[in-house]
Design a protein around this motif. Structure first.
Motif, short mmCIF file in Angstrom:
data_model
loop_
_atom_site.label_atom_id
_atom_site.label_comp_id
_atom_site.label_asym_id
_atom_site.label_seq_id
_atom_site.Cartn_x
_atom_site.Cartn_y
_atom_site.Cartn_z
N PRO A 46 -28.52 38.51 2.10
CA PRO A 46 -28.96 39.65 1.58
C PRO A 46 -28.57 40.93 2.35
O PRO A 46 -28.20 41.98 1.71
CB PRO A 46 -30.65 39.70 1.39
CG PRO A 46 -30.73 38.08 1.50
CD PRO A 46 -29.77 37.26 2.32
N VAL A 47 -28.83 40.75 3.77
CA VAL A 47 -28.24 41.86 4.57
C VAL A 47 -26.86 42.40 4.09
O VAL A 47 -26.54 43.36 4.33
CB VAL A 47 -28.56 41.63 6.06
CG1 VAL A 47 -28.23 42.83 6.90
CG2 VAL A 47 -30.20 41.63 6.27
N MET A 48 -25.93 41.13 3.85
CA MET A 48 -24.56 41.66 3.74
C MET A 48 -24.44 42.47 2.47
O MET A 48 -23.67 43.32 2.24
CB MET A 48 -23.86 40.42 3.55
CG MET A 48 -23.84 39.58 4.74
SD MET A 48 -22.83 37.90 4.91
CE MET A 48 -21.25 38.44 4.65
N PHE A 49 -25.48 42.06 1.50
CA PHE A 49 -25.44 42.98 0.09
C PHE A 49 -25.83 44.27 0.36
O PHE A 49 -25.18 45.31 -0.07
CB PHE A 49 -26.19 42.28 -0.64
CG PHE A 49 -25.76 41.02 -1.41
CD1 PHE A 49 -25.18 41.11 -2.91
CD2 PHE A 49 -25.48 39.78 -1.08
CE1 PHE A 49 -24.72 40.12 -3.51
CE2 PHE A 49 -24.99 38.76 -1.64
CZ PHE A 49 -24.59 38.94 -2.91
N LEU A 50 -26.85 44.41 1.41
CA LEU A 50 -27.32 45.86 1.65
C LEU A 50 -26.36 46.61 2.25
O LEU A 50 -26.04 48.06 2.35
CB LEU A 50 -28.58 45.73 2.43
CG LEU A 50 -29.34 47.15 2.88
CD1 LEU A 50 -29.51 47.73 1.62
CD2 LEU A 50 -30.50 46.55 3.86
N ALA A 51 -25.68 45.96 3.41
CA ALA A 51 -24.62 46.58 4.16
C ALA A 51 -23.43 46.96 3.41
O ALA A 51 -22.53 48.10 3.55
CB ALA A 51 -24.24 45.83 5.37
N GLU A 52 -23.00 46.14 2.47
CA GLU A 52 -21.88 46.44 1.37
C GLU A 52 -22.33 47.34 0.21
O GLU A 52 -21.28 48.08 -0.28
CB GLU A 52 -21.30 45.29 0.64
CG GLU A 52 -20.19 45.38 0.03
CD GLU A 52 -18.94 45.42 0.97
OE1 GLU A 52 -18.13 46.24 0.41
OE2 GLU A 52 -18.68 45.05 2.02
N GLY A 54 -23.54 46.33 -2.24
CA GLY A 54 -22.76 45.81 -3.60
C GLY A 54 -22.68 44.50 -2.96
O GLY A 54 -23.35 43.74 -2.26
N VAL A 55 -21.75 43.88 -3.99
CA VAL A 55 -21.43 42.40 -3.63
C VAL A 55 -20.53 42.40 -2.71
O VAL A 55 -19.29 42.87 -2.72
CB VAL A 55 -20.94 41.64 -4.88
CG1 VAL A 55 -20.41 40.45 -4.76
CG2 VAL A 55 -21.96 41.89 -5.86
N PRO A 56 -20.64 41.70 -1.37
CA PRO A 56 -19.73 41.48 -0.49
C PRO A 56 -18.47 40.47 -0.76
O PRO A 56 -18.73 39.93 -1.79
CB PRO A 56 -20.48 41.06 0.57
CG PRO A 56 -21.92 40.36 0.28
CD PRO A 56 -22.01 41.08 -1.17
N ASP A 57 -17.57 40.39 0.03
CA ASP A 57 -16.37 39.57 -0.07
C ASP A 57 -17.12 38.00 -0.22
O ASP A 57 -17.79 37.75 0.71
CB ASP A 57 -15.58 39.72 0.79
CG ASP A 57 -14.16 38.78 0.46
OD1 ASP A 57 -14.42 37.82 1.33
OD2 ASP A 57 -13.34 38.83 -0.47
N LEU A 58 -16.89 37.16 -1.09
CA LEU A 58 -17.84 36.13 -1.31
C LEU A 58 -16.97 35.13 -0.27
O LEU A 58 -17.71 34.14 0.40
CB LEU A 58 -17.49 35.54 -2.81
CG LEU A 58 -18.30 36.16 -4.00
CD1 LEU A 58 -18.09 35.54 -5.26
CD2 LEU A 58 -19.46 36.55 -3.35
N LEU A 59 -15.78 35.07 -0.17
CA LEU A 59 -15.17 34.39 0.93
C LEU A 59 -15.69 34.54 2.33
O LEU A 59 -16.15 33.95 3.32
CB LEU A 59 -13.65 34.43 1.00
CG LEU A 59 -13.04 33.47 2.04
CD1 LEU A 59 -13.33 31.94 1.73
CD2 LEU A 59 -11.51 33.87 2.08
N LYS A 63 -17.70 32.29 4.90
CA LYS A 63 -17.56 31.99 6.34
C LYS A 63 -18.59 32.34 7.30
O LYS A 63 -19.01 31.52 8.23
CB LYS A 63 -16.37 32.95 6.84
CG LYS A 63 -14.96 32.44 5.88
CD LYS A 63 -14.19 33.59 6.53
CE LYS A 63 -12.71 33.31 5.60
NZ LYS A 63 -11.61 34.41 6.10
N VAL A 64 -19.37 33.37 6.93
CA VAL A 64 -20.53 33.64 7.59
C VAL A 64 -21.68 32.60 7.71
O VAL A 64 -22.49 32.45 8.45
CB VAL A 64 -21.21 35.09 7.38
CG1 VAL A 64 -22.50 35.57 7.83
CG2 VAL A 64 -20.28 35.97 7.65
#
Length: 313
Positions: A46-52, A54-59, A63-64
């Motif tokens: 969820p933090v990746m969505f907040l940082a982006e 929007g939708v972060p790169d799913l690949l 990897k993360v």
């Protein structure tokens, strides 16, 4: 001789001839503590969505997630290697792979180190070296500061040792932005203040286990009332800190409303536990595990809202 004074090789419950391949695979997976890692990933993605925003790169997310699993799994395997002596005398851990002999201590040690090295390289090469360094820092902190340094020496072990469990928010943010931010720090602090009132109810439940193993968890050192007071104090700070994300991350209306409602439900449970402890309630009627189970739901829902919020504004 107590568990604090000695770390024997472990209890061997299975010989090589009685370790089927399937059971061995399952045992190595168990070394990584998958259920705990699920919670770590809930706070990373969820933090990746907040940082982006929007939708972060799913690949990148994949990897993360895999890198985070390998890193946390390595830390957990090393934790089981170090704690194999106390695991053998605690009922909640007596079926762990090293204790039963399904995995030897040496195998667990090599496995944990290998996962740590692999995760560091994986995140560094495929994500970025900042996220790799943060994940490695969490692993080293969990193994050397918490497991080796704090767990057997102080009742504050889970307070400061919980820092390792806060690091995934930094890893997720760094994976997207190659930096850290005040927003990520707020979420770090939410988990920091969440960890003690999340774990102390469980340690209240298994107090005798920890006492038998010589581990000075807070409920072992102090009574239920003193622990419940600290649970309430940490809970209020946690809820207050969670609201700081609203102005710092410039969230929509959804996040503060959800944070207030979820926080109110948490505080109701925390104060109810305190009231029962103050009344001298013990045993099953103390219902300490109600807060433990709710704490997992609280964190899950709060971070789901964090992932959804960028799409509301």
């Amino acid at each position: 001789m107590t568990a604090v004074e000695s770390r024997p090789a472990g209890v061997t419950g299975a010989t090589p001839a009685h370790r089927p391949f399937g059971a061995r695979v399952g045992a190595f997976v168990a070394l990584t503590k998958p259920r705990i890692i699920e919670l770590l990933l809930i706070t990373t993605v969820p933090v990746m969505f907040l940082a982006e925003r929007g939708v972060p790169d799913l690949l990148l997310v994949l990897k993360v997630v895999l890198g985070g699993y390998l890193s946390a799994g390595g830390a957990n395997a090393l934790n089981m290697y170090i704690d194999r002596d106390i695991d053998a005398v605690m009922s909640r851990t007596e079926r762990r792979p090293i204790v039963t002999g399904m995995v030897s201590p040496r195998e667990a040690l090599v496995f944990g180190i290998a996962l740590g090295v692999l995760s560091t390289v994986w995140l560094g090469v495929l994500v970025n070296w900042l996220s790799s360094a943060l994940a490695l820092g969490a692993l080293l902190f969990y193994v050397f500061v918490y497991t080796l340094g704090l767990k057997r020496r102080t009742a504050q072990n889970i307070v400061w040792g919980g820092i390792a469990g806060c690091m995934p928010v930094f890893v997720g943010w760094a994976a997207v932005t190659n930096s850290v931010s005040w927003s990520a720090l707020v979420l770090f602090l939410v988990i920091f203040f969440w960890t003690p009132p999340h774990y102390w109810p469980l340690s209240m439940k298994v107090r005798e286990d920890y006492a038998r193993a010589g581990v000075p968890m807070l409920p072992v050192i102090k009574g239920n009332l003193a622990v419940a007071k600290q649970i309430v104090a940490y809970s209020w700070v946690m809820v207050a800190v969670s609201l700081l994300l609203w102005p710092l991350a410039d969230t929509s209306w959804l996040y503060p409303v959800a944070a207030v409602l979820l926080g109110a439900a948490w505080l109701k449970e925390a104060h109810a536990l305190y009231a029962r402890a103050k009344a001298g309630v013990v045993g099953a009627k103390l219902k300490e595990m109600r807060l433990f189970h709710w704490s997992i739901t609280y964190l899950t829902l709060l971070f789901v809202v964090i992932a959804v919020d960028p799409f509301v504004k």
